[in-house]
Design an enzyme around this catalytic site. Sequence first.
Site, mmCIF file in Angstrom:
data_model
loop_
_atom_site.group_PDB
_atom_site.id
_atom_site.type_symbol
_atom_site.label_atom_id
_atom_site.label_comp_id
_atom_site.label_asym_id
_atom_site.label_seq_id
_atom_site.Cartn_x
_atom_site.Cartn_y
_atom_site.Cartn_z
ATOM 1 C CE LYS A 116 -3.877 -2.245 -0.007
ATOM 2 N NZ LYS A 116 -3.346 -3.588 -0.196
ATOM 3 C CE LYS A 201 -8.173 15.820 7.832
ATOM 4 N NZ LYS A 201 -8.002 16.472 9.134
ATOM 5 C CG LEU A 203 -11.040 11.821 3.430
ATOM 6 C CD1 LEU A 203 -11.281 11.479 1.961
ATOM 7 C CD2 LEU A 203 -10.565 13.254 3.570
ATOM 8 C CD GLU A 275 -11.197 -0.538 -4.398
ATOM 9 O OE1 GLU A 275 -11.267 -0.223 -3.199
ATOM 10 O OE2 GLU A 275 -11.594 -1.628 -4.852
ATOM 11 C CG ASN A 289 -8.502 -4.085 -5.395
ATOM 12 O OD1 ASN A 289 -7.738 -4.468 -4.529
ATOM 13 N ND2 ASN A 289 -9.609 -3.429 -5.128
ATOM 14 N NE ARG A 291 -8.868 -8.650 -5.905
ATOM 15 C CZ ARG A 291 -10.002 -8.057 -5.590
ATOM 16 N NH1 ARG A 291 -11.009 -8.059 -6.439
ATOM 17 N NH2 ARG A 291 -10.156 -7.440 -4.431
ATOM 18 N NE ARG A 337 -19.631 -7.211 -3.262
ATOM 19 C CZ ARG A 337 -18.300 -7.162 -3.103
ATOM 20 N NH1 ARG A 337 -17.717 -7.979 -2.244
ATOM 21 N NH2 ARG A 337 -17.574 -6.301 -3.800
#
Length: 447
Positions: A116, A201, A203, A275, A289, A291, A337
Amino acid sequence: MFQKILIANRGEIALRVLRAAKELGIQTVAVHSTADADAMHVRLADESVCIGPPPSRDSYLNIHQIVAACEITGADAVHPGYGFLSENAKFADILAAHNITFIGPSGDHIRIMGDKIEAKRTAKRLGIPVVPGSEGAVSDEKEAKRVAAEIGYPVIIKASAGGGGRGMKVALTEADLEIALATARTEAGAAFGDDAVYIEKYLQKPRHIEVQIFGDGAGKGVHLGERDCSLQRRHQKVWEEANSPALNSEERSRIGDICANAVANLGYSGAGTIEFLYENGEFYFIEMNTRLQVEHTITEAITGIDLVHEQIRVASGGGLSIKQSDIRFQGHAIECRINAEDPRTFAPSPGTITHFHTPGGLGIRVDSGVYSGYRIPPYYDSLIGKLIVHGRNRVECMMRLRRALDEFVVDGINTTLPLFRDLVGNPDIANGDYDIHWLEKYLAKSE
């Protein structure tokens, strides 16, 4: 084009990939644990290979068994689906060493985006807007306090190697920071074997917006619009929409072009999702991601483009079949889902499905690998299916979704269908007025 694809996954995504391969005239190999011997994708595949006992580590995460299954069956490519080994750089490297194509990006790109901290550095270099925070991992509490003071409270501490909400803690004030830092490190070390954490930060009321991208690995990239995944529980997505009810066409085009240019400059190959958190008109990078996403279906609904077909084409060296100017967004789509869980406590609900009836009609799609008489094993993710609804606009889509949820029947186990029936009638949801905290607050009020 490939002759035979081994599908290194299970459940609805394995069946989704199998269908795409069959449409392209490609032979399929299903791998399965002993618990999944009667799974639908196993029944429909041209060949199947049992790769181990029920625990994932001994079957779906067993790289050696999967490579052996490729060699036994003569598969020349592997589609990893999502989850399991789909973002495992070592797996991609091992397949390459055996002259088997991994239907996904290179191992190097998986590594970059899997870390990350490195992903954030790379995003910033590529011109993607990022959340203010530490440049890398924070070494100690003193550094953490300095960074937090610079960007301002509240802050969020995240595991460098993390995901799924693990190793993630919020500190509202400096007094909270010490405990949050220690807890995040402990969770990160236990979950990922790496206790490195960084600070961003926090949000207050953001939405979760993600952009679907594709690269050809040779300097070309496109975006296929965005999805709004703000309805979440414990950082897990529950309900997704395309396009987002919060964005206008100018914002959509702006962030889409940034992402398409970024993956082109990166030389990225295949499908990916970038994202963001979105607040007050600004986008802030969270992660990429590398994938196919669970919610790729709603992008397919509004673009008419089969993303798995495109993955296979790019991985086989055929390049992208689409240019940015070819992509048109039509209507609105929502995915729910459906999990084998108690709709209130979210406790897993394995067991035998005694009756399974899916809705139909115009604009309705159900991706599921279960059937009447199928036994949900207790060893894996609780997702049993996805209801995807498309309409000419969001109002029509919501009306169609309400009707489809009323038709959907799953007996014998608990599912989250009642939750969606509640949500579709909620005024905030109807108005598209929600953020990433909305669902948890709603559930807390319902207790």
